[in-house]
Design a protein around this motif. Structure first.
Motif, PDB file in Angstrom:
ATOM      1  N   TYR A 163       3.944 -35.430 -11.818  1.00 38.41           N
ATOM      2  CA  TYR A 163       4.402 -34.695 -13.003  1.00 38.41           C
ATOM      3  C   TYR A 163       4.101 -33.204 -12.891  1.00 38.41           C
ATOM      4  O   TYR A 163       2.971 -32.795 -12.633  1.00 38.41           O
ATOM      5  CB  TYR A 163       3.741 -35.304 -14.234  1.00 38.41           C
ATOM      6  CG  TYR A 163       3.799 -34.445 -15.472  1.00 38.41           C
ATOM      7  CD1 TYR A 163       4.999 -34.250 -16.139  1.00 38.41           C
ATOM      8  CD2 TYR A 163       2.651 -33.819 -15.961  1.00 38.41           C
ATOM      9  CE1 TYR A 163       5.051 -33.462 -17.286  1.00 38.41           C
ATOM     10  CE2 TYR A 163       2.693 -33.038 -17.100  1.00 38.41           C
ATOM     11  CZ  TYR A 163       3.896 -32.857 -17.754  1.00 38.41           C
ATOM     12  OH  TYR A 163       3.946 -32.076 -18.866  1.00 38.41           O
ATOM     13  N   ASP A 214       4.324 -41.858 -24.906  1.00 36.76           N
ATOM     14  CA  ASP A 214       3.673 -40.725 -24.255  1.00 36.76           C
ATOM     15  C   ASP A 214       4.672 -39.928 -23.421  1.00 36.76           C
ATOM     16  O   ASP A 214       4.627 -38.695 -23.376  1.00 36.76           O
ATOM     17  CB  ASP A 214       2.527 -41.209 -23.360  1.00 36.76           C
ATOM     18  CG  ASP A 214       1.309 -41.652 -24.152  1.00 36.76           C
ATOM     19  OD1 ASP A 214       1.273 -41.407 -25.373  1.00 36.76           O
ATOM     20  OD2 ASP A 214       0.394 -42.247 -23.553  1.00 36.76           O
ATOM     21  N   ARG A 253       5.719 -36.035 -24.037  1.00 39.23           N
ATOM     22  CA  ARG A 253       5.599 -35.042 -22.968  1.00 39.23           C
ATOM     23  C   ARG A 253       6.921 -34.320 -22.760  1.00 39.23           C
ATOM     24  O   ARG A 253       6.971 -33.104 -22.583  1.00 39.23           O
ATOM     25  CB  ARG A 253       5.174 -35.761 -21.676  1.00 39.23           C
ATOM     26  CG  ARG A 253       4.673 -34.892 -20.570  1.00 39.23           C
ATOM     27  CD  ARG A 253       3.360 -34.248 -20.915  1.00 39.23           C
ATOM     28  NE  ARG A 253       3.556 -32.922 -21.501  1.00 39.23           N
ATOM     29  CZ  ARG A 253       2.686 -32.317 -22.285  1.00 39.23           C
ATOM     30  NH1 ARG A 253       1.570 -32.898 -22.635  1.00 39.23           N
ATOM     31  NH2 ARG A 253       2.932 -31.108 -22.747  1.00 39.23           N
ATOM     32  N   ASP A 270       7.371 -30.254 -23.295  1.00 39.98           N
ATOM     33  CA  ASP A 270       7.725 -29.402 -22.153  1.00 39.98           C
ATOM     34  C   ASP A 270       9.087 -28.748 -22.337  1.00 39.98           C
ATOM     35  O   ASP A 270       9.258 -27.545 -22.080  1.00 39.98           O
ATOM     36  CB  ASP A 270       7.728 -30.230 -20.861  1.00 39.98           C
ATOM     37  CG  ASP A 270       6.352 -30.730 -20.480  1.00 39.98           C
ATOM     38  OD1 ASP A 270       5.348 -30.178 -20.978  1.00 39.98           O
ATOM     39  OD2 ASP A 270       6.282 -31.691 -19.680  1.00 39.98           O
TER      40      ASP A 270
END
Length: 282
Positions: A19, A104, A108, A112
């Motif tokens: 990631y 989750d 994320r 982002d």
């Protein structure tokens, strides 16, 4: 802020297997908007860029791969758009990364992508992210854009760069409200020159727009180099300024590249987002 030619487009790229949100490359909307007459006063439209990510995968806490589709909604008020190859590289960085849950992953993505597209905004907002689990895949429908098909017209085409002079409205006739569609939208990537194929839906109220001229205008983008979002905003502004409708909505659904499709939608008046339904070519 990078320029389009400084993005990952057209360059050899290593695929990160962990990631990495720094892979996202935001590009400012303002320079291209200035080209079409949108200045500090703001645009005469609202809307969003509707993305579909078809290649989203990650590992669960036990290392087992998970897959999903993602629908991402980026408001057109954001100061930046996301360069599509950087988006692909970013999504691929999830492939070997473990997350506790799909929620989750969704959180994320929202954080982002929001940070990238709202970069530099005095009051940053959010983006919409919806994950579609495999058990929901069968519910995803394919449907063509609704409206009167302009492609039925037998026209001659000679111009393959945007030609707004082809647009005309009959202001001496009674106003109408109609929806017109075409599958003949094609433009090319601003950096690589690769073809971008799209279907277009135009809904308006006002003086009747000459349909043959409108189809010739749509075809005139065939050799034009610009990102999807920029093409749709150019189409909106050309129609808005030359045909002077009282209401206007422009929606394009482009075929996917690198596991992503981009579907810009612009409207002169607040309304519900269009259904996030892909066409047969998507």
């Amino acid at each position: 802020m990078p320029l389009p030619e400084q993005s990952p487009l057209g360059k050899a790229s290593a695929y990160a297997d962990q990631y990495d949100p720094t892979l996202l490359c935001p590009l400012e909307r303002a320079p291209k908007r200035a080209e079409i007459g949108i200045g500090a006063a703001g645009a005469p439209f609202v809307g969003a860029d509707l993305w579909t990510a078809y290649e989203l995968s990650w590992l669960n806490a036990r290392g087992k791969p998970q897959v999903a589709l993602a629908h991402i909604t980026v408001p057109c008020e954001t100061p930046c758009l996301i360069e599509s190859k950087s988006f692909k590289l970013y999504l691929n960085s999830f492939n070997q990364t473990a997350f506790a849950s799909a929620q989750d992953v969704q959180a994320r993505l929202r954080a982002d992508l929001g940070a990238a597209v709202w970069h530099g905004a005095p009051q940053p907002g959010t983006v919409g992210v919806r994950l579609i689990a495999p058990e929901q895949f069968d519910q995803q429908s394919v449907h063509e854009l609704d409206g009167l098909d302009l492609d039925r017209l037998d026209i001659e085409c000679h111009t393959y760069q945007p030609a707004p002079e082809l647009l005309r409205a009959h202001h001496d006739e009674a106003p109408v409200s109609e929806v017109l569609t075409s599958r003949l939208l094609k433009s090319n990537c601003l950096v690589t020159g690769q073809p971008d194929w799209g279907s277009l839906r135009i809904a308006y109220s006002g003086a009747p727009i000459d349909q043959e001229g409108l189809l010739q205008y749509i075809v005139s983008f065939r050799q034009h180099q610009e990102f999807h979002e920029q093409c749709v905003e150019r189409i909106f502004m050309d129609l808005w300024t030359r045909c002077r409708p009282t209401k206007l909505e422009v929606y394009a659904r482009y075929t996917r590249r690198g596991g992503l499709d981009i579907n810009p939608w612009r409207t002169s008046h607040p309304m519900q987002l269009p259904a996030h339904t892909r066409t047969a070519r998507q």
